[in-house]
Scaffold this active site. Structure first.
Site, PDB file in Angstrom:
ATOM      1  N   LYS A 110       0.834  -1.208   0.000  1.00 13.20           N
ATOM      2  CA  LYS A 110       0.000   0.000   0.000  1.00 13.20           C
ATOM      3  C   LYS A 110       0.869   1.259   0.000  1.00 13.20           C
ATOM      4  CE  LYS A 110      -4.133  -2.069   1.916  1.00 13.20           C
ATOM      5  NZ  LYS A 110      -4.916  -2.365   3.106  1.00 13.20           N
ATOM      6  N   LYS A 189      -3.635  -8.310 -11.864  1.00 14.22           N
ATOM      7  CA  LYS A 189      -4.708  -8.589 -10.915  1.00 14.22           C
ATOM      8  C   LYS A 189      -5.773  -7.485 -10.982  1.00 14.22           C
ATOM      9  CE  LYS A 189      -5.823  -8.250  -6.133  1.00 14.22           C
ATOM     10  NZ  LYS A 189      -5.616  -7.871  -4.805  1.00 14.22           N
ATOM     11  N   LYS A 192      -9.148  -2.200  -7.591  1.00 15.51           N
ATOM     12  CA  LYS A 192      -9.578  -0.801  -7.657  1.00 15.51           C
ATOM     13  C   LYS A 192      -8.388   0.106  -7.896  1.00 15.51           C
ATOM     14  CE  LYS A 192     -11.628  -1.178  -3.192  1.00 15.51           C
ATOM     15  NZ  LYS A 192     -11.970  -2.575  -3.114  1.00 15.51           N
TER      16      LYS A 192
HETATM   17  P1  ADP Z   1      -8.928  -4.272  -4.258  1.00 18.82           P
HETATM   18  O1  ADP Z   1      -7.636  -4.977  -4.649  1.00 18.82           O
HETATM   19  O2  ADP Z   1      -9.764  -3.969  -5.448  1.00 18.82           O
HETATM   20  O3  ADP Z   1      -8.673  -3.058  -3.386  1.00 18.82           O
HETATM   21  P2  ADP Z   1      -9.731  -5.556  -1.794  1.00 18.82           P
HETATM   22  O4  ADP Z   1      -8.320  -5.594  -1.334  1.00 18.82           O
HETATM   23  O5  ADP Z   1     -10.678  -4.613  -1.111  1.00 18.82           O
HETATM   24  O6  ADP Z   1      -9.770  -5.306  -3.386  1.00 18.82           O
HETATM   25  O7  ADP Z   1     -10.305  -7.021  -1.715  1.00 18.82           O
HETATM   26  C1  ADP Z   1     -11.459  -7.465  -1.042  1.00 18.82           C
HETATM   27  C2  ADP Z   1     -11.556  -8.977  -1.174  1.00 18.82           C
HETATM   28  O8  ADP Z   1     -11.662  -9.364  -2.563  1.00 18.82           O
HETATM   29  C3  ADP Z   1     -10.331  -9.727  -0.627  1.00 18.82           C
HETATM   30  O9  ADP Z   1     -10.759 -10.912   0.064  1.00 18.82           O
HETATM   31  C4  ADP Z   1      -9.536 -10.087  -1.857  1.00 18.82           C
HETATM   32  O10 ADP Z   1      -8.804 -11.271  -1.671  1.00 18.82           O
HETATM   33  C5  ADP Z   1     -10.614 -10.268  -2.927  1.00 18.82           C
HETATM   34  N1  ADP Z   1     -10.079  -9.848  -4.251  1.00 18.82           N
HETATM   35  C6  ADP Z   1      -9.823  -8.571  -4.652  1.00 18.82           C
HETATM   36  N2  ADP Z   1      -9.355  -8.535  -5.932  1.00 18.82           N
HETATM   37  C7  ADP Z   1      -9.302  -9.824  -6.340  1.00 18.82           C
HETATM   38  C8  ADP Z   1      -8.915 -10.459  -7.575  1.00 18.82           C
HETATM   39  N3  ADP Z   1      -8.510  -9.746  -8.622  1.00 18.82           N
HETATM   40  N4  ADP Z   1      -8.981 -11.797  -7.653  1.00 18.82           N
HETATM   41  C9  ADP Z   1      -9.429 -12.538  -6.584  1.00 18.82           C
HETATM   42  N5  ADP Z   1      -9.827 -12.012  -5.402  1.00 18.82           N
HETATM   43  C10 ADP Z   1      -9.767 -10.674  -5.261  1.00 18.82           C
END
Ligand code: ADP
Ligand code: TRP
Length: 326
Positions: A110, A189, A192
């Site tokens: 982060k 991946k 957001k």
């Molecule tokens: P972002 O990466 O968009 O900020 P978060 O970290 O808020 O997403 O993720 C929330 C949940 O969704 C977590 O349990 C995370 O493992 C899952 N997740 C987020 N992006 C992915 C992805 N591209 N593939 C699989 N799981 C994901």
């Protein structure tokens, strides 16, 4: 089994969140005692605008309910409605070495992305451990990026129990979805923070536009293609029925199938999958009192569970009322 998971209200939910996390949460509600919460305290590490925070919190609630969370089966609540998690986070911080937090991948990732390195960001795993431990959770279904946080939670439960020679905190286990990462429009991946998402509840028009913009190479329609190296196929295979995935893979290898055709089909599949949920979401959105009642009821259940653990914790570390123990 008591199942618990949380999702941050830090942006619109996307396909990666659904396939990586929410889908399995919703499946688990049928055979387990489930607690799912909107991690709005955690989201304060990245969203620092009150109106936006309120909106995103409401959005996560609507998304979960539209996607099939049944309030009669699973408690859905806001993290901030159980303030004792902050108390437990403090108590855990007094038995946790700084080195553990300095090793957290997500903290380093982060900061590398430009998020301000506040104490909140550093202490994020402690609050997450408190979220989990305060409900005596047995199982925590998460995506693979969260596994380290669960291991840290296990460590912290151990530090507390060892320090106070007690069994106040129960050791939770992570439960991983099939360990896949949903790719985004650019093949990285989906996240957001990379701007490469397909949101779950965008308009059909925008969703189609996003899907049509998935990056591909320049192999002509007639040319044979390798499905395993194609971003469109990577997403297609997560959405299409298995027979169709096989047929499409064969057509890729043979040649004659254009990326545009597969994108069109992917857009249809997306709509079949999320169209009905979008309609349910619109109904719920028109009834904010109902959503608020669901969250209030979920918080009541969560607080009752948290009170039991906090009584044990306070007793174990000498914070209970004078006279409550001889
Ligand atoms: P972002 O990466 O968009 O900020 P978060 O970290 O808020 O997403 O993720 C929330 C949940 O969704 C977590 O349990 C995370 O493992 C899952 N997740 C987020 N992006 C992915 C992805 N591209 N593939 C699989 N799981 C994901
Ligand atoms: N850190 C999790 C994420 O970014 C969200 C979260 C906060 C969580 N507290 C939790 C997940 C407790 C599971 C259990 O996805």
């Amino acid at each position: 089994m008591r199942v618990l998971s949380g999702i941050q209200s830090s942006g619109k939910l996307h396909l990666g969140n659904y396939l990586g996390a929410i889908r399995q949460h919703i499946e688990l509600q049928h055979d387990n005692e489930c607690f799912f919460f909107i991690a709005n305290y955690h989201a304060l590490t990245t969203v620092q605008d009150a109106r936006r925070q309120l909106m995103l919190t409401r959005d996560v609630a609507l998304d979960y309910l539209a996607l099939g969370l049944e309030p009669a089966k699973a408690a859905l609540f806001r993290q901030s409605d159980v303030r004792e998690v902050c108390e437990l986070a403090w108590i855990l911080s007094t038995v946790t070495g700084r080195g553990l937090l300095e090793r957290a991948h997500s903290y380093k990732d982060k900061i590398a992305k430009g998020i301000m390195p506040t104490m909140g960001l550093m202490n994020y795993p402690i609050l997450m451990a408190a979220d989990i431990l305060i409900y005596d959770s047995d199982i925590v279904p998460v995506g693979s990026d969260q596994v380290q946080h669960i291991e840290m939670t296990q460590d912290m439960a151990g530090y507390f129990n060892n320090t106070y020679n007690c069994t106040a905190l129960k050791r939770p286990e992570a439960r991983l979805n099939e360990a896949f990462i949903v790719p985004g429009l650019d093949g990285q991946k989906m996240s957001k923070s990379y701007g490469n998402t397909i949101d779950l509840f965008d308009t059909p028009k925008n969703t189609r536009k996003r899907i049509m913009s998935i990056k591909t190479d320049s192999t002509p329609v007639a040319g044979p293609k390798d499905p395993e190296r194609c971003n469109v196929f990577a997403m297609f295979k997560l959405m299409a029925p298995p027979e169709e995935v096989e047929e499409t893979a064969a057509a890729y290898r043979k040649g004659g199938l254009g990326y545009g055709t597969v994108k069109q089909r992917l857009a249809e599949l997306y709509e079949e999958h999320f169209g009905p949920a979008r309609a349910r979401r619109a109904e719920l959105e028109a009834d904010p009192d109902r959503v608020e009642d669901i969250l209030a009821d979920g918080a009541k259940q969560a607080r009752a569970a948290a009170a039991q653990v906090m009584a044990r914790v306070r007793e174990a570390c000498g914070l209970a009322n004078v006279g409550s123990r001889r």
